[in-house]
Design a protein around this motif. Structure first.
Motif, PDB file in Angstrom:
ATOM      1  N   ASP A  35       0.862  -1.186   0.000  1.00  0.00           N
ATOM      2  CA  ASP A  35       0.000   0.000   0.000  1.00  0.00           C
ATOM      3  C   ASP A  35       0.895   1.231   0.000  1.00  0.00           C
ATOM      4  O   ASP A  35       1.558   1.536   1.004  1.00  0.00           O
ATOM      5  N   MET A  36       0.913   1.941  -1.144  1.00  0.00           N
ATOM      6  CA  MET A  36       1.843   3.052  -1.323  1.00  0.00           C
ATOM      7  C   MET A  36       1.109   4.284  -1.842  1.00  0.00           C
ATOM      8  O   MET A  36       0.083   4.167  -2.529  1.00  0.00           O
ATOM      9  N   PRO A  37       1.612   5.488  -1.572  1.00  0.00           N
ATOM     10  CA  PRO A  37       0.947   6.708  -2.048  1.00  0.00           C
ATOM     11  C   PRO A  37       1.259   6.982  -3.520  1.00  0.00           C
ATOM     12  O   PRO A  37       2.423   7.011  -3.915  1.00  0.00           O
ATOM     13  N   ILE A  38       0.216   7.181  -4.321  1.00  0.00           N
ATOM     14  CA  ILE A  38       0.424   7.569  -5.716  1.00  0.00           C
ATOM     15  C   ILE A  38       0.673   9.071  -5.808  1.00  0.00           C
ATOM     16  O   ILE A  38       1.437   9.554  -6.631  1.00  0.00           O
ATOM     17  N   ALA A  63       9.883  16.857   6.529  1.00  0.00           N
ATOM     18  CA  ALA A  63       8.670  17.604   6.199  1.00  0.00           C
ATOM     19  C   ALA A  63       8.681  18.976   6.860  1.00  0.00           C
ATOM     20  O   ALA A  63       8.344  19.997   6.234  1.00  0.00           O
ATOM     21  N   ASP A  64       9.102  19.042   8.126  1.00  0.00           N
ATOM     22  CA  ASP A  64       9.171  20.324   8.835  1.00  0.00           C
ATOM     23  C   ASP A  64      10.208  21.248   8.208  1.00  0.00           C
ATOM     24  O   ASP A  64      10.095  22.479   8.305  1.00  0.00           O
ATOM     25  N   ALA A  65      11.229  20.665   7.546  1.00  0.00           N
ATOM     26  CA  ALA A  65      12.280  21.457   6.903  1.00  0.00           C
ATOM     27  C   ALA A  65      11.910  21.892   5.495  1.00  0.00           C
ATOM     28  O   ALA A  65      12.717  22.525   4.809  1.00  0.00           O
ATOM     29  N   GLY A  66      10.687  21.551   5.064  1.00  0.00           N
ATOM     30  CA  GLY A  66      10.227  21.994   3.752  1.00  0.00           C
ATOM     31  C   GLY A  66      10.485  21.031   2.616  1.00  0.00           C
ATOM     32  O   GLY A  66      10.361  21.406   1.446  1.00  0.00           O
ATOM     33  N   VAL A  67      10.836  19.785   2.942  1.00  0.00           N
ATOM     34  CA  VAL A  67      11.010  18.760   1.909  1.00  0.00           C
ATOM     35  C   VAL A  67       9.639  18.145   1.637  1.00  0.00           C
ATOM     36  O   VAL A  67       8.994  17.617   2.541  1.00  0.00           O
ATOM     37  N   ARG A  68       9.209  18.206   0.398  1.00  0.00           N
ATOM     38  CA  ARG A  68       7.835  17.816   0.067  1.00  0.00           C
ATOM     39  C   ARG A  68       7.705  16.310  -0.158  1.00  0.00           C
ATOM     40  O   ARG A  68       8.466  15.724  -0.944  1.00  0.00           O
ATOM     41  N   PRO A  69       6.756  15.650   0.503  1.00  0.00           N
ATOM     42  CA  PRO A  69       6.489  14.244   0.195  1.00  0.00           C
ATOM     43  C   PRO A  69       6.025  14.092  -1.253  1.00  0.00           C
ATOM     44  O   PRO A  69       5.241  14.909  -1.758  1.00  0.00           O
ATOM     45  N   ALA A  70       6.532  13.058  -1.920  1.00  0.00           N
ATOM     46  CA  ALA A  70       6.171  12.801  -3.313  1.00  0.00           C
ATOM     47  C   ALA A  70       5.831  11.327  -3.458  1.00  0.00           C
ATOM     48  O   ALA A  70       6.450  10.465  -2.823  1.00  0.00           O
ATOM     49  N   GLY A  71       4.849  11.041  -4.304  1.00  0.00           N
ATOM     50  CA  GLY A  71       4.361   9.683  -4.452  1.00  0.00           C
ATOM     51  C   GLY A  71       4.858   8.986  -5.697  1.00  0.00           C
ATOM     52  O   GLY A  71       5.720   9.487  -6.436  1.00  0.00           O
ATOM     53  N   LEU A  72       4.281   7.823  -5.951  1.00  0.00           N
ATOM     54  CA  LEU A  72       4.704   6.997  -7.065  1.00  0.00           C
ATOM     55  C   LEU A  72       4.466   7.666  -8.417  1.00  0.00           C
ATOM     56  O   LEU A  72       5.203   7.413  -9.370  1.00  0.00           O
ATOM     57  N   GLY A  73       3.449   8.513  -8.500  1.00  0.00           N
ATOM     58  CA  GLY A  73       3.168   9.181  -9.767  1.00  0.00           C
ATOM     59  C   GLY A  73       4.302  10.085 -10.194  1.00  0.00           C
ATOM     60  O   GLY A  73       4.793  10.017 -11.330  1.00  0.00           O
ATOM     61  N   ALA A  74       4.757  10.948  -9.278  1.00  0.00           N
ATOM     62  CA  ALA A  74       5.878  11.837  -9.577  1.00  0.00           C
ATOM     63  C   ALA A  74       7.153  11.033  -9.783  1.00  0.00           C
ATOM     64  O   ALA A  74       7.992  11.378 -10.630  1.00  0.00           O
ATOM     65  N   ARG A  75       7.314   9.979  -9.017  1.00  0.00           N
ATOM     66  CA  ARG A  75       8.502   9.139  -9.183  1.00  0.00           C
ATOM     67  C   ARG A  75       8.579   8.582 -10.594  1.00  0.00           C
ATOM     68  O   ARG A  75       9.665   8.495 -11.195  1.00  0.00           O
ATOM     69  N   ASP A  76       7.420   8.242 -11.173  1.00  0.00           N
ATOM     70  CA  ASP A  76       7.412   7.679 -12.521  1.00  0.00           C
ATOM     71  C   ASP A  76       7.703   8.737 -13.577  1.00  0.00           C
ATOM     72  O   ASP A  76       8.478   8.495 -14.513  1.00  0.00           O
ATOM     73  N   THR A  77       7.105   9.916 -13.479  1.00  0.00           N
ATOM     74  CA  THR A  77       7.389  10.947 -14.484  1.00  0.00           C
ATOM     75  C   THR A  77       8.828  11.445 -14.377  1.00  0.00           C
ATOM     76  O   THR A  77       9.472  11.725 -15.390  1.00  0.00           O
TER      77      THR A  77
END
Length: 364
Positions: free
Chosen positions: A25-28, A210-224
């Motif tokens: 179960d992973m975030p897209i 996350a508190d330092a401003g690094v944005r979580p990214a999911g599988l969709g962005a990882r693929d593009t």
């Protein structure tokens, strides 16, 4: 319900849209795949890649075992460096593509989650005759921090050897810092690091990032991102029926004299006979390139003039549709892609399309 990484609750709390990926179960995405993509290209993003399988290989026979198991040669790198390789079957097809990290006396492999069972079974089958211990490390998590500001934002959270490693490690080097392994690797075409760490440390680091401003990214962005970077995806651009020579991975195959790696004879026969090759495509007009679309090369029709897209998407960085496609050897210039029964022109190029935020592809 699939397997869950130690960061599952963080993904849900951040609004991640969860999907099944190789039994996990992973975030897209967390609301906007495009914004996550641009964050990695322009600033810093982070990916939970704890679904990947970490395998430690040790023993007095580890070196000889891996020189037989992998198409690339672990002797071609020094201790403290990483190597990209295919693990092949006897027919030269890619069972999996992986990263191997060379330590002082042992090795660490990171393989794909979707091929975990096949990989481990194959590795055990090939271990006969070698004094080698193969140990999966399911207690470990893995976080990739990628982007032009990734190292600076991560380093500001760390101290001593961990901070030094993040700031100074070159690409494809790694350092063991206590119970963390920090590596200058990634799957985005941007600078950054990947951190292998105990699962119970992962949540705290994720929250700090996350508190330092690094944005979580999911599988969709990882693929593009990986497609813009011209990086293969297992199951799309290669698999057990496709050789490294057909998947633009020929540079990872070391035909050392006297080294009899699995699949070598099949690859040597293929080199003599000729084979299709993997190229990049850039669509010249409107439309979206997708996997399995037919590519028509030259001026003719028929199997000898046809190829197929293996991975395709709209590139957020370029504002154009791009793809990887397997086509007959010698294909160059312009081809036609069949999209909804229309033949649309596309330029054949040499990937990558984007590296470090810049357009880098060259026409063939």
């Amino acid at each position: 319900m699939g397997h869950r990484t130690p960061l599952y609750d963080e993904h849900v709390a951040a609004g991640g849209k969860m999907v099944d990926f190789g039994g996990w179960d992973m975030p897209i995405h967390y609301g906007s795949q495009i914004e996550e993509h641009h964050a990695v290209r322009q600033d810093a993003g982070m990916f939970d890649v704890s679904h990947m399988t970490v395998v430690d290989v040790s023993g007095t026979g580890a070196r000889d075992y891996l020189r037989r198991l992998l198409a690339n040669d672990v002797d071609s790198i020094e201790t403290g460096r990483a190597l990209y390789s295919g693990m092949l079957n006897e027919g030269g097809g890619v069972i999996d593509d992986l990263i191997v990290y060379k330590g002082d006396k042992d090795y660490r492999l990171v393989v794909n989650c979707a091929t975990r069972d096949t990989d481990l079974e194959w590795m055990e089958q090939q271990a006969g005759g070698f004094a080698v211990d193969i140990r999966e490390r399911p207690e470990l998590a893995m976080i990739a921090v990628q982007g032009p500001e990734a190292r600076a934002k991560l380093a500001a959270l760390l101290e001593d050897d961990r901070r030094d490693a993040v700031e100074n490690l070159p690409a494809f080097a790694f350092a063991d810092c206590g119970d963390w392994t920090i590596a200058g690797t990634g799957y985005t075409g941007e600078d950054g690091v990947e951190i292998i760490l105990p699962g119970h440390h992962a949540v705290a680091l994720w929250k700090q990032l996350a508190d330092a401003g690094v944005r979580p990214a999911g599988l969709g962005a990882r693929d593009t991102l990986r497609l813009e970077a011209g990086m293969n995806l297992y199951g799309n651009d290669m698999d057990g029926t496709v050789s490294p020579l057909e998947a633009a991975m020929g540079w990872t195959v070391k035909f050392n004299e006297g080294r009899d790696f699995i699949g070598r004879e099949a690859l040597e026969r293929q080199k003599e006979k000729g084979h299709h090759r993997l190229v990049g495509l850039v669509l010249e007009g409107k439309g979206v390139l997708r996997a399995h679309q037919k590519v028509i090369t030259g001026d003719g029709e028929g199997a000898e003039f046809e190829g197929e897209i293996t991975s395709g998407t709209f590139s957020p960085t370029l504002g154009k549709s791009i793809a990887l496609a397997r086509v007959p050897a010698g294909t160059k210039g312009q081809v036609r892609v069949e999209i909804r029964k229309k033949h649309l022109p596309a330029q054949v190029v040499r990937p990558p399309f984007v590296r470090n935020g810049k357009t880098v592809y060259k026409p063939l």
